[in-house]
Design an enzyme around this catalytic site. Sequence first.
Site, PDB file in Angstrom:
ATOM      1  CG  LEU A  90      -0.230  11.140  -7.091  1.00 29.03           C
ATOM      2  CD1 LEU A  90      -1.374  11.891  -7.754  1.00 29.03           C
ATOM      3  CD2 LEU A  90       0.867  12.115  -6.671  1.00 29.03           C
ATOM      4  CD  GLU A 107       9.597  20.260   0.815  1.00 30.93           C
ATOM      5  OE1 GLU A 107       9.337  19.781   1.913  1.00 30.93           O
ATOM      6  OE2 GLU A 107       9.305  19.709  -0.255  1.00 30.93           O
ATOM      7  CG  HIS A 141       9.493  13.950   9.272  1.00 30.18           C
ATOM      8  ND1 HIS A 141       9.625  14.912  10.249  1.00 30.18           N
ATOM      9  CD2 HIS A 141       9.231  14.615   8.127  1.00 30.18           C
ATOM     10  CE1 HIS A 141       9.442  16.105   9.706  1.00 30.18           C
ATOM     11  NE2 HIS A 141       9.198  15.949   8.414  1.00 30.18           N
ATOM     12  NE  ARG A 161      12.587  15.201   5.726  1.00 31.50           N
ATOM     13  CZ  ARG A 161      11.504  15.052   5.005  1.00 31.50           C
ATOM     14  NH1 ARG A 161      11.199  13.883   4.486  1.00 31.50           N
ATOM     15  NH2 ARG A 161      10.705  16.063   4.765  1.00 31.50           N
ATOM     16  CG  HIS A 181       8.100  10.763   6.499  1.00 30.19           C
ATOM     17  ND1 HIS A 181       6.758  11.063   6.608  1.00 30.19           N
ATOM     18  CD2 HIS A 181       8.600  11.636   5.584  1.00 30.19           C
ATOM     19  CE1 HIS A 181       6.457  12.076   5.800  1.00 30.19           C
ATOM     20  NE2 HIS A 181       7.553  12.420   5.160  1.00 30.19           N
ATOM     21  NE  ARG A 205      10.710  11.266   0.590  1.00 26.64           N
ATOM     22  CZ  ARG A 205       9.680  12.023   1.015  1.00 26.64           C
ATOM     23  NH1 ARG A 205       8.736  12.390   0.171  1.00 26.64           N
ATOM     24  NH2 ARG A 205       9.591  12.390   2.268  1.00 26.64           N
TER      25      ARG A 205
HETATM   26  C1  LIG Z   1       2.362  13.163   6.346  1.00 18.23           C
HETATM   27  C2  LIG Z   1       3.044  12.970   5.020  1.00 18.23           C
HETATM   28  C3  LIG Z   1       3.484  14.078   4.291  1.00 18.23           C
HETATM   29  C4  LIG Z   1       4.122  13.909   3.054  1.00 18.23           C
HETATM   30  N1  LIG Z   1       4.469  15.011   2.306  1.00 18.23           N
HETATM   31  C5  LIG Z   1       4.964  14.813   1.051  1.00 18.23           C
HETATM   32  C6  LIG Z   1       5.181  15.930   0.170  1.00 18.23           C
HETATM   33  O1  LIG Z   1       4.910  17.071   0.509  1.00 18.23           O
HETATM   34  N2  LIG Z   1       5.698  15.679  -1.068  1.00 18.23           N
HETATM   35  C7  LIG Z   1       6.004  14.410  -1.495  1.00 18.23           C
HETATM   36  O2  LIG Z   1       6.468  14.255  -2.625  1.00 18.23           O
HETATM   37  N3  LIG Z   1       5.770  13.351  -0.688  1.00 18.23           N
HETATM   38  C8  LIG Z   1       5.256  13.520   0.546  1.00 18.23           C
HETATM   39  N4  LIG Z   1       5.009  12.429   1.334  1.00 18.23           N
HETATM   40  C9  LIG Z   1       5.221  11.084   0.772  1.00 18.23           C
HETATM   41  C10 LIG Z   1       4.115  10.792  -0.241  1.00 18.23           C
HETATM   42  O3  LIG Z   1       2.889  11.287   0.258  1.00 18.23           O
HETATM   43  C11 LIG Z   1       3.975   9.303  -0.510  1.00 18.23           C
HETATM   44  O4  LIG Z   1       5.224   8.726  -0.777  1.00 18.23           O
HETATM   45  C12 LIG Z   1       3.072   9.100  -1.727  1.00 18.23           C
HETATM   46  O5  LIG Z   1       1.857   9.757  -1.524  1.00 18.23           O
HETATM   47  C13 LIG Z   1       2.846   7.629  -1.977  1.00 18.23           C
HETATM   48  O6  LIG Z   1       1.819   7.523  -2.949  1.00 18.23           O
HETATM   49  P1  LIG Z   1       1.297   6.083  -3.344  1.00 18.23           P
HETATM   50  O7  LIG Z   1       0.171   6.288  -4.276  1.00 18.23           O
HETATM   51  O8  LIG Z   1       2.439   5.254  -3.760  1.00 18.23           O
HETATM   52  O9  LIG Z   1       0.800   5.452  -1.944  1.00 18.23           O
HETATM   53  P2  LIG Z   1      -0.451   5.901  -1.008  1.00 18.23           P
HETATM   54  O10 LIG Z   1      -0.895   7.267  -1.306  1.00 18.23           O
HETATM   55  O11 LIG Z   1      -0.056   5.586   0.396  1.00 18.23           O
HETATM   56  O12 LIG Z   1      -1.585   4.902  -1.469  1.00 18.23           O
HETATM   57  C14 LIG Z   1      -1.493   3.520  -1.235  1.00 18.23           C
HETATM   58  C15 LIG Z   1      -2.823   2.889  -1.606  1.00 18.23           C
HETATM   59  O13 LIG Z   1      -2.694   1.462  -1.570  1.00 18.23           O
HETATM   60  C16 LIG Z   1      -3.775   0.921  -0.823  1.00 18.23           C
HETATM   61  N5  LIG Z   1      -3.344  -0.385  -0.310  1.00 18.23           N
HETATM   62  C17 LIG Z   1      -2.379  -0.669   0.592  1.00 18.23           C
HETATM   63  N6  LIG Z   1      -2.297  -2.004   0.777  1.00 18.23           N
HETATM   64  C18 LIG Z   1      -3.231  -2.571  -0.032  1.00 18.23           C
HETATM   65  C19 LIG Z   1      -3.630  -3.903  -0.304  1.00 18.23           C
HETATM   66  N7  LIG Z   1      -3.067  -4.959   0.312  1.00 18.23           N
HETATM   67  N8  LIG Z   1      -4.632  -4.118  -1.201  1.00 18.23           N
HETATM   68  C20 LIG Z   1      -5.216  -3.073  -1.837  1.00 18.23           C
HETATM   69  N9  LIG Z   1      -4.867  -1.783  -1.637  1.00 18.23           N
HETATM   70  C21 LIG Z   1      -3.896  -1.547  -0.748  1.00 18.23           C
HETATM   71  C22 LIG Z   1      -4.048   1.990   0.227  1.00 18.23           C
HETATM   72  O14 LIG Z   1      -5.329   1.830   0.787  1.00 18.23           O
HETATM   73  C23 LIG Z   1      -3.945   3.236  -0.647  1.00 18.23           C
HETATM   74  O15 LIG Z   1      -5.113   3.405  -1.396  1.00 18.23           O
HETATM   75  C24 LIG Z   1       4.366  12.593   2.568  1.00 18.23           C
HETATM   76  C25 LIG Z   1       3.934  11.484   3.301  1.00 18.23           C
HETATM   77  C26 LIG Z   1       3.267  11.660   4.514  1.00 18.23           C
HETATM   78  C27 LIG Z   1       2.789  10.441   5.254  1.00 18.23           C
END
Ligand SMILES: Cc1cc2nc3c(=O)[nH]c(=O)nc-3n(C[C@H](O)[C@H](O)[C@H](O)COP(=O)(O)OP(=O)(O)OC[C@H]3O[C@@H](n4cnc5c(N)ncnc54)[C@H](O)[C@@H]3O)c2cc1C
Length: 525
Positions: free
Chosen positions: A21, A120, A239, A285, A344, A379
């Site tokens: 995201l 939540e 978690h 948590r 988590h 968090r």
């Molecule tokens: C099961 C679960 C449920 C959750 N529920 C919630 C919720 O309901 N609400 C909430 O706010 N948060 C929730 N979270 C936390 C939240 O989803 C994450 O903190 C958030 O999505 C992180 O987004 P991001 O874009 O930073 O990372 P990510 O979505 O993890 O994306 C990381 C990206 O970086 C890429 N990447 C990694 N290393 C490299 C590299 N060396 N080179 C190039 N690309 C790389 C990966 O492939 C991926 O595309 C949840 C997490 C999990 C695991």
Amino acid sequence: MAAPHDTVFDAEGPLIVGAGLAGLFTALKLAPAPVTVISPVPLGGGASSAWAQAGVAAALAEGDTPEAHARDTVAAGAGTVDEAIALSVAREAAACIEDLIRFGTPFDRDAAGRFVQSREAAHSAHRVVRVKGDRAGKAIMEALIAAVRATPAIRVVEGLEVDDLALAEGRVAGVFARRAADPWAAPILFRAANVVLATGGVGGLYAVTSNPPGVAGQGLGLAARAGAAIGDPEFVQFHPTGIAVDRDPAPLVSEAVRGEGATLIDDTGARFMPAIHADAELAPRDVVARAIHARIAAGHRVYLDARAAIGARFAEDFPTVHAHCAEAGIDPATEPIPVAPIQHYHMGGVRTDASGRASLAGLWAVGEVACTGLHGANRLASNSLLEAVVFGARIAEALAGSDGGALRGTLPAPAPATRTVPEAAARTLRRTMSADVGVVRDAPGLARALATLARLEREAAGAPRAFLNMTTAATLIAAAALGRTESRGGHFRADHPAPDPGKARPTAITLAEALEIRAQAEEAA
Ligand SMILES: Cc1cc2nc3c(=O)[nH]c(=O)nc-3n(C[C@H](O)[C@H](O)[C@H](O)COP(=O)(O)OP(=O)(O)OC[C@H]3O[C@@H](n4cnc5c(N)ncnc54)[C@H](O)[C@@H]3O)c2cc1C
């Protein structure tokens, strides 16, 4: 042998590393200015974002306010949240939800068109916008991916993983990437005046995590190796209720199941939470995670028992959790679900200012890889997706009109890998982090972990950089945890079980400082 970086590309506009995201939203906010996004796998895979269940926190309900949201965020963060950041993020939430809708997210609404918002743990209001109950992450990512594919200004490069930042003249000048499937592939240099790290959390550093494979602290490690300041790395959220069926990543039973009255029992059938906290199963948590951890450490198994509270309604009310249970051969309507705490979320990360700017010129960080000051030591639920979009928007605003100026010269390439890392080394790293830098920590365990990390790193000399990024990120977490001689939020020290009011401040640590702590720990061991 080919020159280390025969292949050189000039990124169009800022270069975003990671396509969860945080990365995709930042790209969409930068467009129609040109921008390049690197993802190791086709869009949609490999990101925690797509797995988020609950949704995005935003004070949109009648009677709720950004001020109340900020107060809850500060309370959850256990004394180290940047209050100005918390308030500004809560205030910008509504605009970012509008953006997500504009990009196609179908948030749940009632017949009158109002958002349906869930409540939540630790939120004082119904404040989490959701999609089809527990499908928020998937729906948001599908919408954003479609929007990205329809935006010609966004160039997506799939199949590459970034190992190193390229540095020149005291600033970040691009990245070195390689084919994701091949740790031996020659580095490809992408030159860019601005690099936005959006690589997610550190789940893969632990033996069992809720994060997808590939999210393993890479961004944290490579930024620290380039000299970026790291904030609060010791604050890791576990978690309490991962489904304990020997799967990694492990699926979660969401807090909402406990909210519906499910209870935690051990293998004697006894409930143990009422004796530990007045809110029993609905305690914070970290309290629940530690209680389960203690029970398991004492030789018991722990279960979440939803039979009486939810029973036959389970499949309909919690379809995602029910599907995970079914895959493991468990029927939660008639059987208790085996659970254990799992890694988590990472509150710490690359330290940024209020615009998402890291301490190295030309480097930005957004999403879980960043430490903006919003989460402090713990968090608040559903604040992470919110942080990703608010800071994505801020970075896009700060970068507007500044896409020129990338260096055109050659840059010193990292030394090519000369040997492989035994699979056992990664397993040892992950087991060490769970055993000694996990839910409960103490000085001897942390020192032991640091000594193991030093040994693994020495033994892996000449190995592909992806492993060095992991040992680096793990070292930062363990060293900062050793330095924080108190318990606060997600960080619990058995040898310092109380919070120390004098330590209610964020951590700032560089890799050089962490390595110094590691060397001392190794010497003392
Ligand atoms: C099961 C679960 C449920 C959750 N529920 C919630 C919720 O309901 N609400 C909430 O706010 N948060 C929730 N979270 C936390 C939240 O989803 C994450 O903190 C958030 O999505 C992180 O987004 P991001 O874009 O930073 O990372 P990510 O979505 O993890 O994306 C990381 C990206 O970086 C890429 N990447 C990694 N290393 C490299 C590299 N060396 N080179 C190039 N690309 C790389 C990966 O492939 C991926 O595309 C949840 C997490 C999990 C695991």
